[in-house]
Design a protein around this motif. Structure first.
Motif, mmCIF file in Angstrom:
data_model
loop_
_atom_site.group_PDB
_atom_site.id
_atom_site.type_symbol
_atom_site.label_atom_id
_atom_site.label_comp_id
_atom_site.label_asym_id
_atom_site.label_seq_id
_atom_site.Cartn_x
_atom_site.Cartn_y
_atom_site.Cartn_z
ATOM 1 N N LEU A 74 0.828 -1.205 0.000
ATOM 2 C CA LEU A 74 0.000 0.000 0.000
ATOM 3 C C LEU A 74 0.863 1.256 0.000
ATOM 4 O O LEU A 74 1.960 1.286 0.563
ATOM 5 N N PHE A 75 0.342 2.298 -0.625
ATOM 6 C CA PHE A 75 1.037 3.583 -0.662
ATOM 7 C C PHE A 75 0.197 4.614 0.073
ATOM 8 O O PHE A 75 -0.999 4.774 -0.206
ATOM 9 N N VAL A 76 0.805 5.300 1.016
ATOM 10 C CA VAL A 76 0.091 6.266 1.863
ATOM 11 C C VAL A 76 0.617 7.668 1.596
ATOM 12 O O VAL A 76 1.827 7.899 1.617
ATOM 13 N N SER A 77 -0.296 8.588 1.351
ATOM 14 C CA SER A 77 0.097 9.986 1.147
ATOM 15 C C SER A 77 -0.858 10.898 1.910
ATOM 16 O O SER A 77 -2.062 10.641 1.960
ATOM 17 N N PRO A 78 -0.343 11.951 2.529
ATOM 18 C CA PRO A 78 -1.199 12.864 3.294
ATOM 19 C C PRO A 78 -2.105 13.673 2.372
ATOM 20 O O PRO A 78 -1.767 13.949 1.219
ATOM 21 N N VAL A 79 -3.261 14.042 2.899
ATOM 22 C CA VAL A 79 -4.217 14.881 2.174
ATOM 23 C C VAL A 79 -4.381 16.173 2.951
ATOM 24 O O VAL A 79 -4.725 16.155 4.135
ATOM 25 N N LEU A 80 -4.128 17.287 2.295
ATOM 26 C CA LEU A 80 -4.233 18.585 2.956
ATOM 27 C C LEU A 80 -5.691 19.024 3.037
ATOM 28 O O LEU A 80 -6.527 18.585 2.261
ATOM 29 N N LEU A 87 -6.089 13.508 7.390
ATOM 30 C CA LEU A 87 -6.544 12.708 6.259
ATOM 31 C C LEU A 87 -5.373 12.126 5.475
ATOM 32 O O LEU A 87 -4.331 12.762 5.323
ATOM 33 N N PHE A 88 -5.597 10.912 4.953
ATOM 34 C CA PHE A 88 -4.601 10.253 4.123
ATOM 35 C C PHE A 88 -5.286 9.548 2.959
ATOM 36 O O PHE A 88 -6.398 9.024 3.113
ATOM 37 N N CYS A 89 -4.621 9.541 1.836
ATOM 38 C CA CYS A 89 -5.047 8.713 0.706
ATOM 39 C C CYS A 89 -4.196 7.452 0.716
ATOM 40 O O CYS A 89 -2.960 7.531 0.722
ATOM 41 N N VAL A 90 -4.850 6.300 0.750
ATOM 42 C CA VAL A 90 -4.147 5.019 0.669
ATOM 43 C C VAL A 90 -4.482 4.410 -0.690
ATOM 44 O O VAL A 90 -5.651 4.154 -0.994
#
Length: 431
Positions: A74-80, A87-90
């Motif tokens: 899985l790849f996790v990136s923060p959401v502003l 919030l994070f997009c996985v």
């Protein structure tokens, strides 16, 4: 499912050995114990942390039923954009799962709850699930101890400048009318969203006002800033709003209560998101809140300061109310067409109601900001400059102060307008 199902799931653990009864005479690690609530998985003891990517992956994998191998990919990136929540997009979910499963999305939004104690997350999650089931919110996939997983959308939120565009403004009005007219509150939520109960506006004002009047703050500077607002005077203001401003005939229903730009996705059609403050309220309040949000203040670039030069003009406000009213009338399926004069009367009444609720709305979010500031633990040292201009953190107390000060300014303008209107009426009756 009642929100009580969430609470009952947390009560299953009654010991300190880390083992919990799984309901089928077997045992399972407390961390991975789960039940089905709102037809989705709930892991009451599995936590995710914004500073721990692996914990976010694990919460996602458990709720979605992914394998250990799939979790690692899985790849996790923060959401502003989240002020209350993190919030994070996985992403890379289907490919990491190794199979084409239409029930598993490619990406999800992981919401880690903030503001502990401010929002009843059991009621909020049950409400969100109901909204999603009725097509009024993005899909809901399940919940873990301190957050939940929702549908991810590649559409970006609109901006305050987008809200000022007449075509977009009309679409927002139509989506808000759709929420107000179409959400069918399920029986298990009527206890929490009872149309006969006191509107949320009053309960928030009273609870947050009581909270901030006895609150302590993280340092002497914040304490002085709060004292400068003379919060003790606001008790009389709430009473004045009840007795002189808010009409007893104002319509009540389920409202979003936080319709700022970052809670509207620029999709086709526009999609409302983030219903955590949703509840029974005055419908005109929802419109008033939206108008006040034109000033911004919560975006990083705003530095916690609303800019009231961006407020919608009276003409734009009236156009929004007209689009909203027309959409509401289309859902009501009236058998008789209203005359243009009747429509104008409805519109005039709505516009006037909204003006009064804009006053109350400033108090609501002003007190919210001050309450939030009181929950912040002081992490400064003696050498820290608490007024550093390069500090990117949201200044809740400054934002709350701006909203309170705006209330006093708008109240004066409102009073002058009411006096002018009364004088006009008196002059007309004397002619």
């Amino acid at each position: 499912m009642s929100p009580n199902k969430f609470r009952k799931a947390r009560e299953q653990y009654h010991g300190g050995n880390g083992i919990v009864n799984n309901g089928d005479h077997s045992t399972i690690s407390r961390k991975y114990y789960h039940v089905t609530v709102e037809d989705k998985p709930y892991y009451p003891f599995l936590e995710a942390h914004d500073n721990n990517i692996e914990s976010i992956k694990e919460a996602t994998a458990c709720v979605l039923g992914l394998s250990q191998c799939a979790k690692e990919s899985l790849f996790v990136s923060p959401v502003l954009g989240g002020n209350t929540n993190t919030l994070f997009c996985v992403s890379s979910i289907q490919s990491s799962n190794g199979k084409n499963n239409n029930d598993i999305p490619e990406s999800v939004l992981v919401r880690i709850f903030g503001a502990p104690g401010l929002i009843d997350r059991d009621v909020e999650t049950s409400t969100y699930a109901a909204l999603a089931q009725q097509g009024l919110a993005l899909a809901y996939f399940g919940r873990f101890a301190n957050g939940r997983i929702e549908e991810w959308s590649d559409w970006k939120p609109i901006t305050e400048s987008d809200m000022a565009k007449p075509d977009i403004s009309s679409y927002i009005a139509m989506q808000l009318a759709r929420l107000h007219c179409c959400f069918n509150i399920p029986p298990h939520l009527l206890e929490y969203h009872n149309p006969q109960a006191t509107p949320t506006m009053w309960t928030q004002l009273e609870e947050w006002l009581a909270s901030v009047q006895t609150a302590t703050f993280r340092n002497d500077h914040d304490t002085q800033r709060a004292q400068d607002l003379q919060l003790h005077k606001l008790n009389d203001e709430v009473l004045w709003l009840k007795e002189s401003v808010i009409p007893s005939t104002a319509k009540i229903g389920f409202c979003h209560n936080d319709l700022l730009a970052s809670n509207i996705l620029c999709s086709v059609p526009l999609q409302l998101i983030d219903f955590e403050y949703g509840g029974i309220n005055y419908l005109a309040y929802d419109i008033a809140n939206h108008f006040n949000e034109f000033a911004g203040g919560t975006a990083k670039e705003d530095k916690s300061t609303p800019d009231y030069s961006r407020m919608p003009s009276p003409k734009m406000q009236r156009g929004f109310c007209r689009a909203y009213l027309n959409e509401c009338l289309s859902y009501e399926n009236e058998t008789t067409q209203l005359s243009s004069r009747e429509l104008k009367t409805h519109l005039d009444n709505l516009v006037q109601e909204v003006e009064g609720f804009m006053l109350a709305n400033h108090l609501v979010w002003g007190l919210w900001g001050i309450h939030q500031a009181s929950q912040i633990v002081d992490c400064t040292t003696e050498n820290d400059d608490i007024d550093k201009e390069d500090d990117d953190s949201f200044d809740y107390l400054h934002y709350g102060s701006c909203r309170i000060k705006r209330y006093w300014q708008i109240k004066e303008e409102w009073m002058q307008k009411m006096m002018s209107s009364q004088n006009d009426d008196n002059n007309s009756s004397n002619e």
